[in-house]
Design a protein around this motif. Sequence first.
Motif: not given
Length: 265
Positions: A1-8, A33-36, A38-48, A93-94
């Motif tokens: 089970m993932s410790c961090l769920l994401k739904e766009q 690691e999951a929160i960090e 997520m932040c890196f991925d969102v930073q690179a994703d202009l759809s969010i 890191r968070i």
Amino acid sequence: MSCLLKEQQGQVLLVTLNRPDLRNPISEPDMIEAIERMCFDVQADLSISVVIITGAGKGFSSGGNVKHMQDKSGMFVGDTETLAENYRQGIQRIPRAIFNLDVPVIAAVNGAAIGAGCDLAMMADIRIASDKACFAESFIKLGIIPGDGGAWFLPRVAGYERAAEMAFTGDVVSAEQALAWGLVSRVVEHDRLLDVAFELAGRIAKNPPLTIRETKRLLRQGRSASLDELLETSAQVQARMHHTQDHKEAVDAFLAKRAPSFQGK
């Protein structure tokens, strides 16, 4: 089970801390690691354009794993210097990842936000609380201090005196008191929390993606910059914004009295 769920949903990303059996602690390596990430991925994703953070189950986040503190296990193992490095390379890191994220973050506080969980809520740009939420800067009750940056974030949200009262006593603050103290922008019925958070996120996300991010960068810089420094940065950023396609679309739509369609360009 993932410790961090994401739904766009459209331009809004819902992020759910998913350790409900432990009230969603954030001190474990996989959660950090999951929160960090997520932040890196969102930073690179202009759809969010907006991130909402909430907790699964009854609590928002219990912060650190107190059982591990007792056992001297996990991040709480080692001599003084080892422990300090565990904080640097672990939970610290968070705040760095969230602080450096240019996308606005809304904390939808669904229950107790305790210790580092309280600080996580304070790292957000906007906080909405369920009427079942509560907050506690409770480190002092365990004979420790806010090791995750809470002494930086909390006074900037609540003001020094309120932050000092919370940090020196460790007392629990109800949702209603949090509203009165300015810790949250509103308190809503528990069952309406995510609806209200998404409604607010949607009003933000309707605006040009690049402009949202640049506005957050300026607000962040304004915490420490002089007026002259911020004015100079604002002039440079504003000049770039005037040359974006979204600025032209916004002006054309305004004058034509129609809804704009932004492309993030």
